[in-house]
Write a protein that holds these residues in place. Structure first.
Motif, short mmCIF file in Angstrom:
data_model
loop_
_atom_site.label_atom_id
_atom_site.label_comp_id
_atom_site.label_asym_id
_atom_site.label_seq_id
_atom_site.Cartn_x
_atom_site.Cartn_y
_atom_site.Cartn_z
N MET A 178 19.12 -61.33 -40.49
CA MET A 178 18.26 -60.31 -41.06
C MET A 178 18.91 -58.94 -40.89
O MET A 178 19.45 -58.63 -39.85
CB MET A 178 16.91 -60.35 -40.35
N LEU A 179 18.85 -58.12 -41.89
CA LEU A 179 19.40 -56.78 -41.82
C LEU A 179 18.40 -55.85 -41.18
O LEU A 179 17.21 -55.92 -41.42
CB LEU A 179 19.73 -56.26 -43.22
N ALA A 180 18.90 -54.96 -40.37
CA ALA A 180 18.06 -53.93 -39.76
C ALA A 180 18.70 -52.59 -40.06
O ALA A 180 19.76 -52.51 -40.65
CB ALA A 180 17.97 -54.16 -38.25
N THR A 181 18.07 -51.51 -39.64
CA THR A 181 18.63 -50.20 -39.90
C THR A 181 19.26 -49.59 -38.66
O THR A 181 19.85 -48.53 -38.73
CB THR A 181 17.55 -49.24 -40.44
N ASN A 182 19.14 -50.20 -37.53
CA ASN A 182 19.77 -49.70 -36.31
C ASN A 182 20.44 -50.87 -35.61
O ASN A 182 20.46 -51.97 -36.08
CB ASN A 182 18.74 -49.01 -35.41
N GLY A 183 21.00 -50.63 -34.47
CA GLY A 183 21.67 -51.70 -33.75
C GLY A 183 23.16 -51.64 -33.98
O GLY A 183 23.76 -50.58 -34.05
N ASN A 184 23.79 -52.81 -34.13
CA ASN A 184 25.24 -52.88 -34.27
C ASN A 184 25.73 -52.83 -35.71
O ASN A 184 26.88 -53.12 -35.97
CB ASN A 184 25.74 -54.16 -33.59
N LEU A 185 24.87 -52.52 -36.64
CA LEU A 185 25.28 -52.45 -38.04
C LEU A 185 25.95 -51.11 -38.32
O LEU A 185 25.69 -50.11 -37.64
CB LEU A 185 24.06 -52.65 -38.94
N PRO A 186 26.83 -51.06 -39.32
CA PRO A 186 27.58 -49.83 -39.57
C PRO A 186 26.74 -48.64 -40.02
O PRO A 186 27.06 -47.50 -39.71
CB PRO A 186 28.58 -50.22 -40.65
N TYR A 187 25.66 -48.87 -40.75
CA TYR A 187 24.82 -47.77 -41.22
C TYR A 187 23.51 -47.80 -40.45
O TYR A 187 22.85 -48.82 -40.35
CB TYR A 187 24.57 -47.88 -42.72
N ARG A 188 23.14 -46.64 -39.90
CA ARG A 188 21.95 -46.51 -39.08
C ARG A 188 21.16 -45.27 -39.49
O ARG A 188 21.71 -44.36 -40.08
CB ARG A 188 22.33 -46.40 -37.61
N VAL A 189 19.91 -45.24 -39.11
CA VAL A 189 19.07 -44.08 -39.36
C VAL A 189 19.07 -43.21 -38.12
O VAL A 189 18.89 -43.71 -37.01
CB VAL A 189 17.63 -44.51 -39.72
N LYS A 190 19.29 -41.95 -38.33
CA LYS A 190 19.26 -40.98 -37.23
C LYS A 190 18.17 -39.97 -37.52
O LYS A 190 17.91 -39.62 -38.68
CB LYS A 190 20.60 -40.25 -37.10
N GLU A 191 17.56 -39.52 -36.46
CA GLU A 191 16.53 -38.48 -36.58
C GLU A 191 16.99 -37.28 -35.76
O GLU A 191 17.56 -37.45 -34.70
CB GLU A 191 15.20 -38.99 -36.03
#
Length: 113
Positions: A1-14
């Motif tokens: 499953m794809l997520a938006t944070n974690g070890n994936l290359p693209y993440r969401v930052k606030e």
């Protein structure tokens, strides 16, 4: 499953600016804001007065899209510059990724138009 944070290359930052304004953006594999998604956030979302929640949701969708494309070995910039559409199997793969990402969400299912 794809997520938006974690070890994936693209993440969401606030971030919270000195003015107290909250800003959400998509961070790329290099740890910096990803150029096109940040440009979109600044010119289309922030300048239009969208809420932080809207910015955050759109940043999550963009990160999910980029992570899906990365895992599918799709160069988005190359596709856009070459005016190349996604194939039906690619669209189906994106649909499944969006569907999996929205499981358990209170806002309902994500969809591809």
């Amino acid at each position: 499953m794809l997520a938006t944070n974690g070890n994936l290359p693209y993440r969401v930052k606030e971030s919270i600016w000195d003015t107290g304004e909250r800003f959400a953006f998509t961070e790329g594999p290099d740890g910096l804001g990803s150029y096109w998604p940040v440009l979109y956030a600044v010119t289309r979302l922030r300048s239009s007065g969208h809420s932080f929640g809207t910015m955050l949701g759109k940043a999550r969708a963009i990160a999910l899209f980029h992570n899906w494309a990365d895992q599918a070995d799709i160069d988005i910039l190359e596709r856009v510059q070459g005016l190349s559409f996604f194939s039906l199997p690619e669209v189906e793969g994106l649909r499944r990724a969006l569907q999996r990402s929205s499981e358990g969400s209170r806002r309902g299912g994500a969809y591809v138009t």
